[in-house]
Design an enzyme around this catalytic site. Sequence first.
Site: not given
Length: 718
Positions: A484, A685
């Site tokens: 991202d 994550e």
Amino acid sequence: MHSTNELLMLFGFALATLTVFGAQSCLAAGRQLPSDFPNLLDPCASPLGANPGSHNPFNTFADLGAWHGYALPDPSDPDTYGSFVGPLYILRWPWYMGRAFNKIEITDVDSGKKVDLTEYKPEELVWYPGTMRQSYVVDNLRIQLELRFVTCRTSMVRTSIVNQSDRARRLNLSWTGTLMRYHKAPYRDALSLSAESDGIAVNFANVPGYSTGTERFAVRYPFPVESRVDGYTYTVQAPGHIDLAPGGEWTFATTSSLTFTEEEEAREQAISATVFADPEKAAANAETRWRKLLARALADAPDDPELRKVAVKCVMTLIGNWRSAAGDLKRDGIVPSISTSYFASGFWAWDTWKQAVAVAHFHPELAQESIRSMFDFQIEPDDPSRPQDDGMIIDCVFQKADENNDRNSKPPLAAWAVWEVYKKSANVRFLSEMYPRLLRYHRWWYSNRDHDGNGIAEYGATVHPKHVDRNAVIEAAAWESGMDNAPRFDGDYDINVLENRNAQGVLVGYSLSQESVDLNAYLYAEKVYLAKIARELGYDADAAVLEEEALYVADFVRTHMWDEKTGFFYDIDIITKRPLVDRGKGIEGAIPLWAGLARPEQASRVRDALMNPHMFNTTMPFPAVSADNPRYSPERYWRGPVWLDQAYFAIEGLSRYGYADDAKHMALKLIHAADGLVGNGPIRENYNPETGTGLNATNFSWSAACFYLLVTKYMSRN
């Protein structure tokens, strides 16, 4: 003393044959049982409010794709003793319905006193794969509660009370609970309690964007009860009393069901009756299902007990993130994380591909369904809003479809996932079903993301109302890469947004002015896997075309995307075809090794960078951005943290080019550097590459998938 069956007959309940939904046909049980793996994750919780926030600090046990789950009482929070904490339920986001629903209360009839479970610390608070258990010894009574899931909508608590005294005991039983209310409208009054003849129900109001009014949470008991509601608190009283002789035991089950439709509610009520008829059989079925699941999962695991625990924790994480079809999701899949609000109710494309590869080892049916769950939303040629995107797989899909993101796709790893799942399942029908859909998706990249028509694609964005300026398109294109906020997409670089038009001049999408090395390495691999699938299905002509295309892409990447001076692969400028070396090294430069398109001498140079402690061989190896990149930042998402998918691809690349010792060394380094992984910490994550500290979401599915693959492939005894 009355048995459960006697009580059922006493109160006129018809006994039924037990039906357990979700049981799988697996390999014979292995050497280890679920009870060999206690508390791989911290099982205890003490939530303070209905909304756990963006990042729930507590772990949650869910199974079989259920949309609700539980934790065990925190020893420092005795008010929750005798209950399973929660339930946590997912309706658009995760919510706590209560802190202590279905909390058991026991009263000694002769003395009139309540048995105080808080008198001593619990004897046992343990979470095994597939089971949570709590035990208390109070006033010469041993009280044990075990929680398991029996369907994708229903959990059961089996309660056992043993009289350990030398005198007969006469006991009354009741249960209580209080709704947690969220203070903000419209959620504040969304839930209400109602007394039912078989228990208690939580009813949902019709709240746009949250609930439809058909959702229901029902707690049921195996005998007629007297239920009372006082505002947001309920009490359930069992009939009569139970008599326990010295040494006597009474065992029974209660159920809790979160359903979304009236049809589901009726089905789960019937299933509860079968559970009440034989709770021991229901428990045994759940135990057998998990025993077989672990037998499959550990078949290729090493003998090392620590690494086997890591593998099982990965399985628990993936199964805990399994969600069944509900709302606008048409079939089962795996969410990124039950613990993070924005990840709890949707499926992401490239997450799904990676997760399926791991899940295929122990639950190939779920792996197949999870892949289908994304293709359910594949854009069709007659799509009313975007027919120009025929074949596209959108970024992510949700329980509430208004959250779906169709601004971009995700990196093309679907054919890899399908092939890897096929290798485990040997399901030719699945392969045949997926092939034409995979091919349409693959061709979409070239019809919508190849600006100059040279057979080399760019990340970009769809035609969308939100794409009103350069920044919006770059944002979506970066999302499409999966990385991202990676430095290579920084807005201060000379990045242009290019319009892609079809032969009729119609705008079909946008591309960035850079051809990305990872995207085209993935597309090369897609062609290779599609060709394998085509040959397996007898489509030799298709395979020959795909293989020829793959040769072209491989030659282009190793010719144009390679920088000899720095010995690494980079994105290139779409006009000059020169590597964008000034943006520094990123882990995307290792994907050509995973794909197998690098020349051996190129792979050797990339290997040097991957093993260099000043670049990618950090304390926890393989940061998203090389540590010598000026824009490296060890805790800023895709600007430095270690992402396990990219680390796994890097290790696969090293192994593919003959660096087996390096691959195993780096796999072990990853596993031991990840904070909490070999303890009872949740899988994260991503991780700080300098310290191994876990970052962002907990209980993260694709990290669990990649850790599992590292353990079973690179630590295997085979």
